[in-house]
Scaffold this motif. Structure first.
Motif, PDB file in Angstrom:
ATOM      1  N   PRO A  72       0.650  -1.263  -0.007  1.00  0.00           N
ATOM      2  CA  PRO A  72       0.002   0.009  -0.083  1.00  0.00           C
ATOM      3  C   PRO A  72       1.080   1.285   0.081  1.00  0.00           C
ATOM      4  O   PRO A  72       1.957   1.390   0.708  1.00  0.00           O
ATOM      5  N   ILE A  73       0.407   2.204  -0.634  1.00  0.00           N
ATOM      6  CA  ILE A  73       1.062   3.607  -0.722  1.00  0.00           C
ATOM      7  C   ILE A  73       0.151   4.550   0.452  1.00  0.00           C
ATOM      8  O   ILE A  73      -1.134   4.728   0.321  1.00  0.00           O
ATOM      9  N   LEU A  74       0.986   4.542   1.518  1.00  0.00           N
ATOM     10  CA  LEU A  74       0.205   5.263   2.633  1.00  0.00           C
ATOM     11  C   LEU A  74       0.362   6.855   2.490  1.00  0.00           C
ATOM     12  O   LEU A  74      -0.397   7.274   3.383  1.00  0.00           O
ATOM     13  N   ARG A  75       1.296   7.251   2.001  1.00  0.00           N
ATOM     14  CA  ARG A  75       1.846   8.643   1.933  1.00  0.00           C
ATOM     15  C   ARG A  75       2.318   9.073   0.654  1.00  0.00           C
ATOM     16  O   ARG A  75       3.057   8.210   0.073  1.00  0.00           O
ATOM     17  N   MET A  76       2.213  10.180   0.319  1.00  0.00           N
ATOM     18  CA  MET A  76       2.888  10.688  -0.974  1.00  0.00           C
ATOM     19  C   MET A  76       3.468  11.779  -0.724  1.00  0.00           C
ATOM     20  O   MET A  76       2.924  12.955   0.021  1.00  0.00           O
ATOM     21  N   VAL A  77       4.901  12.115  -0.781  1.00  0.00           N
ATOM     22  CA  VAL A  77       5.606  13.521  -0.744  1.00  0.00           C
ATOM     23  C   VAL A  77       6.225  13.799  -2.083  1.00  0.00           C
ATOM     24  O   VAL A  77       6.592  13.105  -2.803  1.00  0.00           O
ATOM     25  N   ILE A  78       6.098  15.214  -2.026  1.00  0.00           N
ATOM     26  CA  ILE A  78       6.514  15.858  -3.440  1.00  0.00           C
ATOM     27  C   ILE A  78       7.489  17.038  -2.868  1.00  0.00           C
ATOM     28  O   ILE A  78       7.313  17.851  -2.232  1.00  0.00           O
ATOM     29  N   THR A  79       8.639  16.950  -3.615  1.00  0.00           N
ATOM     30  CA  THR A  79       9.734  17.932  -3.355  1.00  0.00           C
ATOM     31  C   THR A  79      10.025  18.480  -4.764  1.00  0.00           C
ATOM     32  O   THR A  79       9.781  17.878  -6.038  1.00  0.00           O
ATOM     33  N   ASP A  80      10.777  19.689  -4.794  1.00  0.00           N
ATOM     34  CA  ASP A  80      11.041  20.300  -5.920  1.00  0.00           C
ATOM     35  C   ASP A  80      12.410  20.985  -5.698  1.00  0.00           C
ATOM     36  O   ASP A  80      12.651  21.885  -4.942  1.00  0.00           O
ATOM     37  N   GLU A 196      16.938  -2.000  -3.341  1.00  0.00           N
ATOM     38  CA  GLU A 196      16.783  -2.356  -2.213  1.00  0.00           C
ATOM     39  C   GLU A 196      17.465  -1.429  -1.214  1.00  0.00           C
ATOM     40  O   GLU A 196      18.384  -0.967  -1.539  1.00  0.00           O
ATOM     41  N   HIS A 197      17.039  -1.113   0.086  1.00  0.00           N
ATOM     42  CA  HIS A 197      17.554  -0.231   0.598  1.00  0.00           C
ATOM     43  C   HIS A 197      17.411  -0.530   2.260  1.00  0.00           C
ATOM     44  O   HIS A 197      16.833  -1.436   2.581  1.00  0.00           O
ATOM     45  N   GLU A 198      18.200  -0.198   2.903  1.00  0.00           N
ATOM     46  CA  GLU A 198      18.531  -0.552   4.436  1.00  0.00           C
ATOM     47  C   GLU A 198      17.440  -0.281   5.407  1.00  0.00           C
ATOM     48  O   GLU A 198      17.042  -1.200   6.019  1.00  0.00           O
ATOM     49  N   ARG A 199      16.991   0.844   5.269  1.00  0.00           N
ATOM     50  CA  ARG A 199      15.753   1.071   6.287  1.00  0.00           C
ATOM     51  C   ARG A 199      14.393   1.191   5.471  1.00  0.00           C
ATOM     52  O   ARG A 199      14.108   1.164   4.120  1.00  0.00           O
ATOM     53  N   PRO A 200      13.158   0.789   6.189  1.00  0.00           N
ATOM     54  CA  PRO A 200      12.102   0.651   5.410  1.00  0.00           C
ATOM     55  C   PRO A 200      11.526   2.028   5.089  1.00  0.00           C
ATOM     56  O   PRO A 200      11.759   2.946   5.807  1.00  0.00           O
ATOM     57  N   HIS A 201      10.598   2.047   4.181  1.00  0.00           N
ATOM     58  CA  HIS A 201      10.145   3.176   3.501  1.00  0.00           C
ATOM     59  C   HIS A 201       8.767   3.570   4.043  1.00  0.00           C
ATOM     60  O   HIS A 201       8.314   4.758   4.079  1.00  0.00           O
ATOM     61  N   GLY A 202       8.210   2.968   4.821  1.00  0.00           N
ATOM     62  CA  GLY A 202       6.846   3.229   5.622  1.00  0.00           C
ATOM     63  C   GLY A 202       5.708   3.248   4.758  1.00  0.00           C
ATOM     64  O   GLY A 202       4.745   4.101   5.125  1.00  0.00           O
ATOM     65  N   THR A 217       9.950   7.461  -6.534  1.00  0.00           N
ATOM     66  CA  THR A 217      10.333   6.173  -5.782  1.00  0.00           C
ATOM     67  C   THR A 217       9.068   5.728  -5.009  1.00  0.00           C
ATOM     68  O   THR A 217       8.369   6.252  -4.482  1.00  0.00           O
ATOM     69  N   LEU A 218       8.699   4.600  -5.462  1.00  0.00           N
ATOM     70  CA  LEU A 218       7.245   3.831  -5.048  1.00  0.00           C
ATOM     71  C   LEU A 218       7.491   2.657  -4.182  1.00  0.00           C
ATOM     72  O   LEU A 218       8.478   1.632  -4.588  1.00  0.00           O
ATOM     73  N   PRO A 219       6.846   2.419  -3.196  1.00  0.00           N
ATOM     74  CA  PRO A 219       7.281   1.439  -2.288  1.00  0.00           C
ATOM     75  C   PRO A 219       6.636   0.029  -2.559  1.00  0.00           C
ATOM     76  O   PRO A 219       5.655  -0.240  -3.226  1.00  0.00           O
ATOM     77  N   LEU A 220       7.793  -0.614  -2.778  1.00  0.00           N
ATOM     78  CA  LEU A 220       7.502  -2.168  -2.650  1.00  0.00           C
ATOM     79  C   LEU A 220       7.669  -3.168  -1.358  1.00  0.00           C
ATOM     80  O   LEU A 220       8.190  -2.537  -0.581  1.00  0.00           O
ATOM     81  N   LYS A 221       7.403  -4.298  -1.283  1.00  0.00           N
ATOM     82  CA  LYS A 221       7.735  -5.299  -0.012  1.00  0.00           C
ATOM     83  C   LYS A 221       9.175  -5.615   0.004  1.00  0.00           C
ATOM     84  O   LYS A 221      10.076  -5.299  -0.903  1.00  0.00           O
ATOM     85  N   GLY A 256      19.105  10.110  -2.628  1.00  0.00           N
ATOM     86  CA  GLY A 256      19.375  10.328  -1.067  1.00  0.00           C
ATOM     87  C   GLY A 256      19.685   9.318  -0.395  1.00  0.00           C
ATOM     88  O   GLY A 256      19.773   8.132  -0.778  1.00  0.00           O
ATOM     89  N   HIS A 257      20.144   9.541   0.983  1.00  0.00           N
ATOM     90  CA  HIS A 257      20.704   8.508   1.803  1.00  0.00           C
ATOM     91  C   HIS A 257      19.639   8.330   3.091  1.00  0.00           C
ATOM     92  O   HIS A 257      19.968   7.555   3.933  1.00  0.00           O
ATOM     93  N   LYS A 258      18.341   8.747   3.025  1.00  0.00           N
ATOM     94  CA  LYS A 258      17.618   8.820   4.224  1.00  0.00           C
ATOM     95  C   LYS A 258      17.089   7.317   4.511  1.00  0.00           C
ATOM     96  O   LYS A 258      16.696   7.063   5.531  1.00  0.00           O
ATOM     97  N   LEU A 259      17.297   6.187   3.491  1.00  0.00           N
ATOM     98  CA  LEU A 259      16.952   5.091   3.374  1.00  0.00           C
ATOM     99  C   LEU A 259      17.917   4.318   3.755  1.00  0.00           C
ATOM    100  O   LEU A 259      17.804   3.030   3.636  1.00  0.00           O
ATOM    101  N   GLY A 260      19.388   4.829   3.785  1.00  0.00           N
ATOM    102  CA  GLY A 260      20.657   3.993   4.024  1.00  0.00           C
ATOM    103  C   GLY A 260      20.901   3.595   2.448  1.00  0.00           C
ATOM    104  O   GLY A 260      20.672   4.316   1.916  1.00  0.00           O
ATOM    105  N   ARG A 261      21.870   2.451   2.975  1.00  0.00           N
ATOM    106  CA  ARG A 261      22.663   2.364   1.599  1.00  0.00           C
ATOM    107  C   ARG A 261      21.493   1.731   0.411  1.00  0.00           C
ATOM    108  O   ARG A 261      20.791   0.871   0.828  1.00  0.00           O
TER     109      ARG A 261
END
Length: 408
Positions: A72-80, A196-202, A217-221, A256-261
């Protein structure tokens, strides 16, 4: 002679076949698919399925098989921002569940692996008795007032009361039927891959508007994300050919690096982006659906869901005409489908075109105006609610019943 021949075995063609057989089991429906047998099992991509499309798949009896693999996509964030900016301010956020999506608590979308989606639809076709033929339509001709005839690659001729072209944005059948299309090349390509990233995307999806185009970037399991990365066609083709080290370096600059490597775990491909809008959706004994009728920029993530809307409208048109004893392939019947879908498709095509032109640049006055606009939307609950309903595909009173989760 069969009732409906569907050219194209992707999600549009298959879901149309399932919709017709569910509502009218007596109809003889055949799907002709040009892709080699089993090629769909190698598709590493994932697609955003809006809440309305989920309701439709639920009614068709296939969502239960898809759900275990859907995220599920629980949240959508838009940046510029610029690519090199150390901080990317968030201008707009959408929460992805609740009353705004139709009142049943569903997230406004799920990310679904294409293999799960197509696999569930193919199994439903088998269970309902839909014939799937691995072949290509090589010739189209009228054979009378009550049927259309096609010749397959092997020389076989098939007659049908209605032919539906779901053969993609470069539809050969659209051209063979003499239907013109408005076509525009953006000079951009979308790089599609999985990381694949180190931290969960939530459950958060992000769309970064960068000078070359949107980076989504769109969340997968399992701590993975699907990427749709827009660049100029030249840069996109260069990037997909680079070695893994350089590709991942360029990827990290944007992700970016917010979700780790990060680690690329899927293949990478670049798809040219453009705008294609068919001038007509129907002709006598002929209809267009999905990308054969419209191809839009992925900036809104609505390409697949436009195809499902086509399916819901066309299936309801055909089934109701059949129940009334009308000729399902007549132009008078098919005009209802065209009226239902053409304006909505044109509106979405124009919207994505304007958004892409507005955000795929680094002109400072334009950036200031668009960022003010994003900030304004973020502060107006009624306007945010409108955009959430659009993203979820929340049906109105005149929309097809399948999109509201009601059988035809």
């Amino acid at each position: 002679m069969i009732d409906v021949l569907i050219a194209g075995g992707g999600y549009v063609g298959l879901s149309l076949a399932v919709s017709l057989k569910k509502a009218a089991p007596h109809l003889d429906v055949m799907v002709v698919d040009a892709a080699p047998e089993g090629v769909w099992t190698k598709d590493e991509r994932a697609s955003a399925v809006a809440a309305a499309a989920e309701r439709m798949l639920d009614v068709l009896g296939v969502w239960q098989a898809i759900a275990p693999e859907a995220e599920p996509i629980l949240r959508m964030v838009i940046t510029d921002s610029k690519t090199a900016d150390p901080v990317r301010p968030v201008f707009l956020t959408f929460e992805g569940g609740g009353e705004d999506n139709g009142g049943d608590g569903r997230p406004f979308a799920h990310m679904v692996p294409n293999t799960a989606l197509v696999g569930a639809l193919r199994r439903a076709c088998d269970e309902l008795g839909v014939s799937i033929r691995q072949s290509t339509v090589v010739e189209l001709f009228k054979s009378g007032d009550h049927s259309v005839a096609v010749t397959l690659a092997g020389g076989e001729t098939i007659e049908a009361r209605l032919l539906v072209a779901c053969d993609g944005v470069r539809s050969r059948l659209r051209e063979a039927a003499g239907i013109k299309a408005v076509e525009f090349d953006y000079g951009q390509s979308g790089i599609v891959t999985t990381v694949e990233h180190e931290r969960p995307h939530g459950g958060t999806a992000e769309e970064h508007f960068l000078p070359a185009g949107p980076f989504a970037t769109l969340p997968l399991k399992n701590n993975r994300s699907s990427l749709v990365w827009t660049e100029s066609t030249y840069d996109a083709e260069r990037l997909v050919k680079e070695d893994d080290f350089i590709f991942e370096e360029e990827l990290e600059r944007r992700f970016g690096h917010k979700l780790g490597r990060l680690k690329v775990v899927g293949g990478r491909r670049a798809f040219p982006l453009g705008l294609t809008l068919a001038r007509d959706f129907v002709a006598p004994r002929f209809a267009l659906a999905g990308d054969a009728a419209h191809g839009i920029h992925p900036i809104s993530g609505q390409g697949l869901n436009l195809g499902f809307k086509d399916v819901a409208a066309l299936a309801e048109t055909i089934v109701e005409a059949d129940r009334l004893g009308l000729d399902i392939g007549s132009l008078a019947v098919l005009e209802r489908y065209q009226t239902w879908r053409r304006f909505d498709t044109f509106r979405m095509g124009v919207t994505t075109d304007v958004l892409n032109r507005l955000f795929s640049n680094d002109i400072m006055p334009v950036r200031v105006v668009r960022d003010l606009g994003l900030g304004l939307v973020d502060r107006l609950p009624s306007l945010k609610k409108f955009f959430i309903r659009q993203a979820a595909g929340t049906p109105g009173r005149t929309d097809p019943r399948l999109l509201a989760g009601e059988p035809i």
